[in-house]
Design an enzyme around this catalytic site. Structure first.
Site, PDB file in Angstrom:
ATOM      1  N   LYS A  34     -12.741  -5.871  -3.526  1.00 43.29           N
ATOM      2  CA  LYS A  34     -11.581  -5.979  -4.406  1.00 43.29           C
ATOM      3  C   LYS A  34     -10.726  -4.711  -4.346  1.00 43.29           C
ATOM      4  O   LYS A  34     -10.244  -4.211  -5.350  1.00 43.29           O
ATOM      5  CB  LYS A  34     -12.034  -6.251  -5.840  1.00 43.29           C
ATOM      6  N   CYS A  35     -10.526  -4.236  -3.152  1.00 47.85           N
ATOM      7  CA  CYS A  35      -9.824  -2.982  -2.906  1.00 47.85           C
ATOM      8  C   CYS A  35      -8.575  -3.277  -2.084  1.00 47.85           C
ATOM      9  O   CYS A  35      -8.545  -4.234  -1.310  1.00 47.85           O
ATOM     10  CB  CYS A  35     -10.763  -2.046  -2.130  1.00 47.85           C
ATOM     11  N   GLY A  36      -7.573  -2.440  -2.227  1.00 47.55           N
ATOM     12  CA  GLY A  36      -6.388  -2.593  -1.396  1.00 47.55           C
ATOM     13  C   GLY A  36      -6.678  -2.431   0.081  1.00 47.55           C
ATOM     14  O   GLY A  36      -5.910  -2.896   0.926  1.00 47.55           O
ATOM     15  N   LEU A  37      -7.797  -1.788   0.413  1.00 52.07           N
ATOM     16  CA  LEU A  37      -8.181  -1.592   1.814  1.00 52.07           C
ATOM     17  C   LEU A  37      -9.120  -2.686   2.328  1.00 52.07           C
ATOM     18  O   LEU A  37      -9.499  -2.669   3.493  1.00 52.07           O
ATOM     19  CB  LEU A  37      -8.845  -0.218   1.986  1.00 52.07           C
ATOM     20  N   THR A  38      -9.470  -3.643   1.482  1.00 51.41           N
ATOM     21  CA  THR A  38     -10.389  -4.706   1.879  1.00 51.41           C
ATOM     22  C   THR A  38      -9.957  -5.420   3.163  1.00 51.41           C
ATOM     23  O   THR A  38     -10.821  -5.791   3.969  1.00 51.41           O
ATOM     24  CB  THR A  38     -10.593  -5.708   0.721  1.00 51.41           C
TER      25      THR A  38
END
Length: 178
Positions: A34-38
């Site tokens: 659930k990360c912007g980098l996922t």
């Protein structure tokens, strides 16, 4: 001592010796769903599919220490990785990469390649520097998707901070794998 001397917990509750990967080059990554980098999962999987036959293993270690961006159980994380990104490289049990419960493997990786954002700027650097100023200038993992490149001999070669994409690592992998 090298990376191959460690054992890690598998997502199904077992244990795996990293010695099982002896002779392979490793890219070890702390991951989160659930990360912007996922979306880096997509690039990691592409590298794995292209370079696995040349001796690359990618090892994912979920971590919930960065704004609780990996809240799921090990089973939920496995399901997410398969359903969302068709991940085929190993995703291990959730771990801590910083603090008093740091997984021994990550304590070793941080010592061998302390890393730092350095005099960079950009959204992620600015966010970490403002939100977690005690991490900047230390060996701590700064955020999700920090990557460690390990040679076939089990020695840590390099650390890549989170903004470095899998595609940007490709030249180093090609050089290492021959």
């Amino acid at each position: 001592m090298g990376v191959y001397d460690f054992s890690v917990a598998t997502a199904d509750g077992g244990s795996r010796s990293l010695g099982d990967y002896a002779g392979q080059a490793l890219l070890i990554v702390n991951v989160a769903s659930k990360c912007g980098l996922t979306p880096q999962y997509e690039g990691l999987e592409a590298l794995y599919r292209e370079l696995h036959g040349r001796g690359l293993e990618i090892l994912g270690f979920p971590c919930n220490q960065f704004m609780e961006q990996e809240p799921g159980t090990d089973a939920e994380i496995q399901d997410f990785c398969k359903a969302s990104y068709d991940v085929t490289f190993p995703i291990f049990s959730k771990i801590d990469v910083n603090g008093s419960n740091t997984a021994p493997l990550y304590g070793y990786l941080r010592t061998e390649a302390p890393g730092d954002f350095g005099p960079q700027s950009g959204f992620l650097y600015d966010f970490v520097a403002k939100t977690f100023p005690d991490r900047v200038g230390t060996d701590e993992i700064k955020w999700n998707f920090t990557k460690f490149l390990v040679g076939r001999d089990g020695e840590v070669i390099r650390r890549y901070e989170p903004p470095v994409t899998p595609e940007e690592i490709r030249p180093d992998l090609d050089a290492l794998l021959g």
